[in-house]
Design an enzyme around this catalytic site. Structure first.
Site, PDB file in Angstrom:
ATOM      1  CB  CYS A 116      -7.246  14.237 -18.995  1.00  0.00           C
ATOM      2  SG  CYS A 116      -8.127  15.705 -19.345  1.00  0.00           S
ATOM      3  NE  ARG A 121     -11.650  17.385 -17.430  1.00  0.00           N
ATOM      4  CZ  ARG A 121     -12.341  16.968 -18.479  1.00  0.00           C
ATOM      5  NH1 ARG A 121     -11.744  16.430 -19.501  1.00  0.00           N
ATOM      6  NH2 ARG A 121     -13.646  17.068 -18.493  1.00  0.00           N
TER       7      ARG A 121
HETATM    8  C1  UD1 Z   1     -17.867  18.247 -17.883  1.00  0.00           C
HETATM    9  C2  UD1 Z   1     -18.085  17.859 -19.314  1.00  0.00           C
HETATM   10  C3  UD1 Z   1     -17.007  18.490 -20.206  1.00  0.00           C
HETATM   11  C4  UD1 Z   1     -16.954  20.009 -19.983  1.00  0.00           C
HETATM   12  C5  UD1 Z   1     -16.833  20.337 -18.502  1.00  0.00           C
HETATM   13  C6  UD1 Z   1     -16.949  21.819 -18.208  1.00  0.00           C
HETATM   14  C7  UD1 Z   1     -19.135  15.700 -19.125  1.00  0.00           C
HETATM   15  C8  UD1 Z   1     -19.036  14.238 -19.311  1.00  0.00           C
HETATM   16  N1  UD1 Z   1     -18.052  16.412 -19.416  1.00  0.00           N
HETATM   17  O1  UD1 Z   1     -16.610  17.727 -17.490  1.00  0.00           O
HETATM   18  O2  UD1 Z   1     -17.337  18.216 -21.556  1.00  0.00           O
HETATM   19  O3  UD1 Z   1     -15.838  20.532 -20.656  1.00  0.00           O
HETATM   20  O4  UD1 Z   1     -17.881  19.665 -17.761  1.00  0.00           O
HETATM   21  O5  UD1 Z   1     -18.145  22.316 -18.688  1.00  0.00           O
HETATM   22  O6  UD1 Z   1     -20.174  16.210 -18.778  1.00  0.00           O
HETATM   23  N2  UD1 Z   1     -12.598  20.161 -10.685  1.00  0.00           N
HETATM   24  C9  UD1 Z   1     -11.877  20.014  -9.512  1.00  0.00           C
HETATM   25  N3  UD1 Z   1     -12.227  18.987  -8.668  1.00  0.00           N
HETATM   26  C10 UD1 Z   1     -13.236  18.105  -8.955  1.00  0.00           C
HETATM   27  C11 UD1 Z   1     -13.963  18.280 -10.149  1.00  0.00           C
HETATM   28  C12 UD1 Z   1     -13.618  19.323 -11.007  1.00  0.00           C
HETATM   29  O7  UD1 Z   1     -10.961  20.772  -9.225  1.00  0.00           O
HETATM   30  O8  UD1 Z   1     -13.498  17.193  -8.161  1.00  0.00           O
HETATM   31  C13 UD1 Z   1     -12.223  21.265 -11.611  1.00  0.00           C
HETATM   32  C14 UD1 Z   1     -11.758  20.762 -12.987  1.00  0.00           C
HETATM   33  O9  UD1 Z   1     -10.384  20.472 -12.974  1.00  0.00           O
HETATM   34  C15 UD1 Z   1     -12.097  21.939 -13.867  1.00  0.00           C
HETATM   35  C16 UD1 Z   1     -13.390  22.488 -13.243  1.00  0.00           C
HETATM   36  O10 UD1 Z   1     -13.419  21.977 -11.912  1.00  0.00           O
HETATM   37  O11 UD1 Z   1     -11.083  22.921 -13.778  1.00  0.00           O
HETATM   38  C17 UD1 Z   1     -14.661  22.083 -13.953  1.00  0.00           C
HETATM   39  O12 UD1 Z   1     -14.635  20.691 -14.186  1.00  0.00           O
HETATM   40  P1  UD1 Z   1     -15.957  19.817 -14.267  1.00  0.00           P
HETATM   41  O13 UD1 Z   1     -17.163  20.666 -14.388  1.00  0.00           O
HETATM   42  O14 UD1 Z   1     -15.928  18.826 -13.155  1.00  0.00           O
HETATM   43  O15 UD1 Z   1     -15.719  19.051 -15.625  1.00  0.00           O
HETATM   44  P2  UD1 Z   1     -16.250  17.610 -15.945  1.00  0.00           P
HETATM   45  O16 UD1 Z   1     -17.495  17.383 -15.163  1.00  0.00           O
HETATM   46  O17 UD1 Z   1     -15.151  16.630 -15.846  1.00  0.00           O
END
Ligand code: UD1
Length: 416
Positions: A116, A121
């Site tokens: 993305c 992500r």
């Molecule tokens: C949510 C929000 C988004 C916001 C983000 C961070 C929603 C729908 N979207 O996105 O607007 O910018 O939180 O506040 O609520 N990660 C991993 N593995 C995983 C999951 C996440 O490595 O399984 C990493 C991601 O790449 C990123 C970090 O963790 O670097 C935080 O991501 P995450 O909090 O999961 O973001 P979203 O939930 O997708």
């Protein structure tokens, strides 16, 4: 493709009503999959991502009756336990159907989101957590295929704080057998809002809003009525726009308690802020002062406000440093801001900005949702006309943004 044409140099003035939060509405809509009864939701924002989520749920067999900013969801008959690639690639939050489908129906097939614009992500934390709860998961043909007779409670410690990861596992745990403890959980207000809705549906959840959430699984959930919380990122975006333009605005229907780090930064810029109930007023006289920003999980400064503050820093007095710690590629607005004459240097996850009194209008391209908002703010403080192209990103997550900004005195119109 639609564009926004913005005439710079006008101050924002007046009152604006804040919409329901996109990032709370999306998981809460997915919670409707957890019960055969009706879930009535109000304060739903009118925006593309919410419409996409309605379509996804309908494709699965959920009946949706919607009116203005409200909808009733009935997942009594769900016959397709799948979120297809087309939907997940346009809206990553579609991954949030995984936990609810699996825990209620014992199976789910959800497309991997893929790359993305703001980074890779991954969803490994969602998958690992569900496996710890007893799910069998195979990745096949670009899809996560998960099965489980009944999930069981587990003690899960997130390696990294993930907002949707916490939400997915919390929804999976509410119908699991036994107790689930989520450690290093996300503390975002949207996680708390989802927990409140689940509790209204009969779930047993404690600790939402802290980094340890305990969920005692129940046999089934029932229907409920729930009003989605106000959008803190929309609130912050309007406040930054007012500060950058030297304006005076009042947000109504907002929640200042979810905006502490953003309001603190705005005060540092020299803005005067007053809070009274659900109203937040900001007034700025003269040019804002530059502020350093470092993004981090809630309650620290939100990554979803980074781009908007960068736009403000471009025209602020002094120099500033912006550090992005959540996403590895969330500086795509920099190149576009540079097209407007901004002085920004980027090294890794750090941007150094030298403020200048005014930017110059140009054609720029929106690259993601919050980057688009920063370009709109930059357009409002640029001399002459700025055209923001590819505004479908903006329409994904802001409700009627140009109508709201126009009502506050901005010169902004949509063109084809
Ligand atoms: C949510 C929000 C988004 C916001 C983000 C961070 C929603 C729908 N979207 O996105 O607007 O910018 O939180 O506040 O609520 N990660 C991993 N593995 C995983 C999951 C996440 O490595 O399984 C990493 C991601 O790449 C990123 C970090 O963790 O670097 C935080 O991501 P995450 O909090 O999961 O973001 P979203 O939930 O997708």
């Amino acid at each position: 493709m639609q564009k926004l044409a913005i005439q710079g140099g006008y101050r924002l003035n007046g009152e604006v009503q804040i919409s329901g939060a996109k990032n709370a509405a999306l998981p809460i809509m997915c919670a409707s999959l957890l019960t055969a009864d009706e879930l009535h939701l109000s304060n739903l924002p009118d925006m593309h991502d919410v419409k996409t989520m309605v379509m996804l749920l309908q494709q699965m067999g959920v009946r949706v009756d919607s009116s203005v900013q409200a909808a009733t969801f009935n997942a009594a008959k769900v016959d397709k336990l799948e979120a297809p690639y087309d939907m997940v690639k346009t809206m990553r939050a579609a991954i949030l159907v995984l936990g609810p489908l699996l825990t209620r129906f014992g199976e789910a097939r959800v497309s991997l989101p893929g790359g993305c614009a703001i980074g890779s992500r991954p969803v490994d934390l969602h998958i690992k957590g569900l496996q710890a709860m007893g799910a069998e998961i195979h990745i096949e043909h670009g899809y996560i295929h998960a099965t489980a007779k009944r999930l069981h409670g587990a003690h899960i410690c997130f390696d990294l704080i993930s907002v949707t990861g916490t939400e997915n596992l919390m929804m999976a745990a509410v119908l699991a057998d036994g107790i689930t403890v989520l450690e290093n959980a996300a503390r975002e207000p949207e996680v708390v809002d989802l927990a409140h809705c689940l509790i209204a549906m009969g779930a047993k959840i404690e600790g939402a809003g802290s980094d340890k959430i305990t969920i005692a699984g129940v046999e089934k959930l029932h229907g409920a009525s729930y009003a989605v919380m106000p959008d803190r990122i929309e609130s912050g975006t309007f406040l930054v726009a007012a500060a950058a333009t030297g304006g005076h605005i009042t947000l109504t229907g907002a929640r200042a308690d979810t905006l502490d780090s953003v309001l603190d930064k705005l005060r540092e810029t020299g803005a005067k802020i007053e809070v009274a109930g659900d109203r937040i007023s900001l007034s700025m006289s003269g040019r804002p002062k530059a502020v350093n920003v470092r993004t981090a999980p809630y309650p620290a400064f939100p990554t979803d406000m980074q781009a908007q503050f960068m736009a403000l820093n471009c025209i602020a007095e002094g120099s500033s440093i912006v550090i992005e710690t959540i996403f590895e590629n969330r500086f795509m607005h920099v190149q576009e801001l540079q097209r407007l004459g901004a002085s920004i240097e980027v090294e890794g996850n750090t941007a150094v900005i030298q403020g200048c009194p005014q930017l110059e209008g140009a054609t720029v391209m929106a690259t993601d949702l919050r980057a688009s908002a920063s370009l709109v703010i930059a357009g409002m403080v640029s001399q002459g006309e700025t055209i923001v192209d590819r505004i479908y990103h903006l329409d994904r997550g802001y409700e009627h943004i140009e109508a709201k900004l126009s009502a506050l005195g901005a010169k902004i119109r949509r063109t084809n």
